[in-house]
Design an enzyme around this catalytic site. Structure first.
Site, mmCIF file in Angstrom:
data_model
loop_
_atom_site.group_PDB
_atom_site.id
_atom_site.type_symbol
_atom_site.label_atom_id
_atom_site.label_comp_id
_atom_site.label_asym_id
_atom_site.label_seq_id
_atom_site.Cartn_x
_atom_site.Cartn_y
_atom_site.Cartn_z
ATOM 1 N N GLY A 242 0.782 -1.229 0.000
ATOM 2 C CA GLY A 242 0.000 0.000 0.000
ATOM 3 C C GLY A 242 0.810 1.274 0.000
ATOM 4 N N PRO A 285 4.976 -5.047 -0.849
ATOM 5 C CA PRO A 285 4.934 -3.858 -1.716
ATOM 6 C C PRO A 285 4.774 -4.255 -3.177
ATOM 7 C CG PRO A 285 7.198 -4.377 -1.147
ATOM 8 C CD PRO A 285 6.345 -5.395 -0.449
ATOM 9 N N GLY A 286 3.920 -3.577 -3.897
ATOM 10 C CA GLY A 286 3.768 -3.816 -5.333
ATOM 11 C C GLY A 286 4.096 -2.547 -6.090
ATOM 12 N N TYR A 328 -10.304 4.817 -11.897
ATOM 13 C CA TYR A 328 -10.099 5.491 -10.593
ATOM 14 C C TYR A 328 -9.934 6.994 -10.727
ATOM 15 C CZ TYR A 328 -8.119 0.773 -9.819
ATOM 16 O OH TYR A 328 -7.879 -0.564 -9.785
ATOM 17 N N CYS A 368 -13.151 2.710 -28.644
ATOM 18 C CA CYS A 368 -14.480 3.237 -28.934
ATOM 19 C C CYS A 368 -15.244 3.395 -27.635
ATOM 20 C CB CYS A 368 -15.207 2.305 -29.881
ATOM 21 S SG CYS A 368 -14.348 2.216 -31.434
ATOM 22 N N GLU A 369 -14.864 4.405 -26.892
ATOM 23 C CA GLU A 369 -15.387 4.609 -25.551
ATOM 24 C C GLU A 369 -15.055 6.061 -25.185
ATOM 25 O OE1 GLU A 369 -16.475 1.653 -23.933
ATOM 26 O OE2 GLU A 369 -17.129 2.825 -22.219
ATOM 27 N N TYR A 397 0.076 -1.695 -12.240
ATOM 28 C CA TYR A 397 -1.369 -1.780 -12.485
ATOM 29 C C TYR A 397 -1.785 -1.184 -13.828
ATOM 30 C CZ TYR A 397 -1.249 -2.934 -7.527
ATOM 31 O OH TYR A 397 -0.951 -3.502 -6.314
HETATM 32 N N1 LLP Z 1 -0.954 -7.272 -0.663
HETATM 33 C C1 LLP Z 1 -2.264 -7.481 -0.888
HETATM 34 C C2 LLP Z 1 -2.958 -8.529 -0.156
HETATM 35 C C3 LLP Z 1 -2.939 -6.679 -1.816
HETATM 36 O O1 LLP Z 1 -4.230 -6.882 -2.016
HETATM 37 C C4 LLP Z 1 -2.228 -5.669 -2.517
HETATM 38 C C5 LLP Z 1 -2.911 -4.826 -3.488
HETATM 39 C C6 LLP Z 1 -0.858 -5.515 -2.267
HETATM 40 C C7 LLP Z 1 -0.253 -6.329 -1.326
HETATM 41 C C8 LLP Z 1 -0.008 -4.505 -2.979
HETATM 42 O O2 LLP Z 1 -0.382 -3.199 -2.767
HETATM 43 P P1 LLP Z 1 0.545 -2.005 -3.319
HETATM 44 O O3 LLP Z 1 1.854 -2.023 -2.555
HETATM 45 O O4 LLP Z 1 0.773 -2.249 -4.771
HETATM 46 O O5 LLP Z 1 -0.253 -0.801 -3.069
HETATM 47 N N2 LLP Z 1 -5.501 -1.773 -9.179
HETATM 48 C C9 LLP Z 1 -5.352 -0.784 -8.166
HETATM 49 C C10 LLP Z 1 -4.568 -1.304 -6.987
HETATM 50 C C11 LLP Z 1 -5.184 -2.540 -6.367
HETATM 51 C C12 LLP Z 1 -4.349 -3.071 -5.258
HETATM 52 C C13 LLP Z 1 -4.920 -4.329 -4.751
HETATM 53 N N3 LLP Z 1 -4.152 -4.951 -3.752
HETATM 54 C C14 LLP Z 1 -4.682 0.447 -8.763
HETATM 55 O O6 LLP Z 1 -4.412 0.450 -9.957
HETATM 56 O O7 LLP Z 1 -4.463 1.434 -8.081
#
Ligand code: LLP
Length: 438
Positions: A242, A285-286, A328, A368-369, A397
């Site tokens: 997050g 972290p993603g 979003y 087309c949107e 993402y």
């Molecule tokens: N761990 C879990 C269990 C999660 O559900 C997520 C993200 C992460 C880790 C990684 O979170 P990050 O560090 O990337 O914030 N599609 C959306 C984001 C959805 C995130 C869902 N879960 C966007 O494009 O903003």
């Protein structure tokens, strides 16, 4: 690492103009230098500073074989949420014991795949998931390490679609005693699973540590209570991901320490008081690993002026490779990579000897949107057909949420590092598009 010689844009020393010529557009360029430097930051600020910590990269942000190999080398673990992500990791040779499986509705087949390959952790997300895991373990004569994902009932300050830890959520097991106690007791007495501890994830793109601190407090209360009532000793805590990044000046990006130091201090104090050894602490972290590593390069096509209303600048991709603005209302920065290569965070275009005076334009995709708008109202120096548009911070993402709407092929991914570049995901072909049609 993005740079410019004021005429052109470079990613890790590679010219964006040349990359677009060689690989075509739209193109996702991922800076391997940036990804590795984020991993280094994680090591320096968290993994090396605190013993028994791990970082499991959230594969959903972006995944391909080459990224798995890089993360493996950098010492990260991997958080997967589907059979497809798990398959990718296994095919890349990622060590299964360093993989954790999340997901709010794992299928029996996905659970079997995880247990069969010996993934390190399965994060149980619902009461009935225990039955599925037990059944698979019974059949395979294996025991699985599990964590319970709790739903801490914390509202995080981010877009409603990407909060996950509030009470009204499809994720995790609510702490209501009528639900939680039953699941916990069944897990404790199961001969097929080994309960290591607890997991929470509260939301994404956070710039404030308040939600992590609240959720940690709630989890620590639970851990105390389970010790008192059951003598249960928690060995592992996973606090999810997050950690927010900078897309535009609106975003106040914080370093990892800002989130992690106070959480670690809370956990240390609580475990000290309980006279328990410090647990393993895991993060997921993603976005913060790959988000700012990405630059999408598009070729400008039609430019339409609607007098007194708006100037639409169309590019050769759009919501198919970046659904985030439509979904979003996500904001991005851009510049013309071939003649006004402003860096992210730099002031908006000004007239210069190489570029004409800036105009207010809206960047739209080719789907087309009507909602296929990538950036509304941005200043660019009179974009015209053939210009190369760079949209920044598209590493997370975007490709992973891509679609084939209008049968637009998925874009290719090129990685750059120290002046060199290589294709890591090829462009989808028209033949690929019909390859599943019977
Ligand atoms: N761990 C879990 C269990 C999660 O559900 C997520 C993200 C992460 C880790 C990684 O979170 P990050 O560090 O990337 O914030 N599609 C959306 C984001 C959805 C995130 C869902 N879960 C966007 O494009 O903003």
């Amino acid at each position: 690492m993005i740079s410019t010689d004021r005429r052109e844009l470079y990613v890790d020393g590679c010219s964006a103009v040349q990359l677009a010529e060689e690989y075509g557009t739209p193109l996702l360029v991922l800076s391997e230098d940036h990804i590795r430097s984020r991993c280094r930051e994680l090591r320096d600020t968290f993994l090396s500073r605190y013993p028994e910590t791990r970082a499991a990269y959230a594969a959903k942000a972006f995944l391909c074989l080459e990224l798995c190999r890089i993360l493996e080398e950098e010492g990260l673990c991997l958080d997967v949420v589907s059979g497809g992500e798990l398959y990718t990791a296994l095919q890349a040779g990622f060590p299964p014991e360093r993989i954790e499986m999340n997901g709010n509705n794992k299928s029996p087949e996905e659970i079997r795949m995880a247990v069969e390959h010996g993934v390190g952790r399965i994060i149980l997300d619902g009461a009935d998931e225990l039955d599925l895991v037990e059944q698979v373990c019974r059949e395979l004569n294996k025991k699985a390490n599990v964590l319970i994902r709790i739903s801490p009932g914390v509202d995080s300050h981010t877009h409603q679609f990407i909060t996950t830890g509030n009470l009204d959520s499809k994720f995790g097991i609510p702490l209501a005693p009528s639900i939680f106690a039953g699941v916990f007791r069944r897990i404790l007495s199961s001969q097929y699973v080994n309960l290591l501890g607890f997991h929470y994830h509260i939301g994404s793109q956070l710039h404030d540590n308040e939600s992590h601190l609240k959720a940690t407090g709630i989890l620590l209360d639970l851990i105390r209570e389970l010790k008192t009532s059951y003598g249960y000793r928690t060995a592992e805590i996973n606090i999810g991901g997050g950690f927010g990044i900078r897309y535009t000046d609106e975003d106040d990006e914080k370093p990892y320490e800002y989130f992690l130091d106070p959480v670690m201090e809370m956990i240390r104090q609580a475990f000290n008081e309980m006279e328990l050894p410090m647990p393993a602490v895991v993060i997921e972290p993603g976005r913060s690993i790959v988000g700012n590593a990405g630059v999408t390069l598009y070729r400008v096509g039609t430019v339409k002026e609607i007098p007194g209303v708006r100037r639409y600048v169309s590019v050769d991709g759009g919501m198919t490779d970046n659904i985030r603005p439509a979904l979003y209302d996500a904001q991005y920065e851009c510049s013309l990579a071939n003649r006004d290569p402003r860096l992210p965070g730099a002031p908006q275009a000004t007239a210069s000897e190489t570029a004409p005076a800036p105009e207010l334009v809206t960047i739209c995709g080719k789907c087309c949107e009507s909602g296929d708008i990538l950036i509304r109202d941005t200043l660019l120096p009179a974009p015209r057909r053939g210009d190369l548009l760079a949209v920044y911070s598209t590493g997370a993402y975007c490709a992973s949420m891509a679609s084939n709407y209008n049968r637009l092929p998925f874009l290719p991914v090129v990685m750059t590092r120290g002046g060199r570049h290589r294709l890591v995901v090829r462009r989808q072909t028209y033949q690929d598009l019909i390859s599943r049609d019977l």
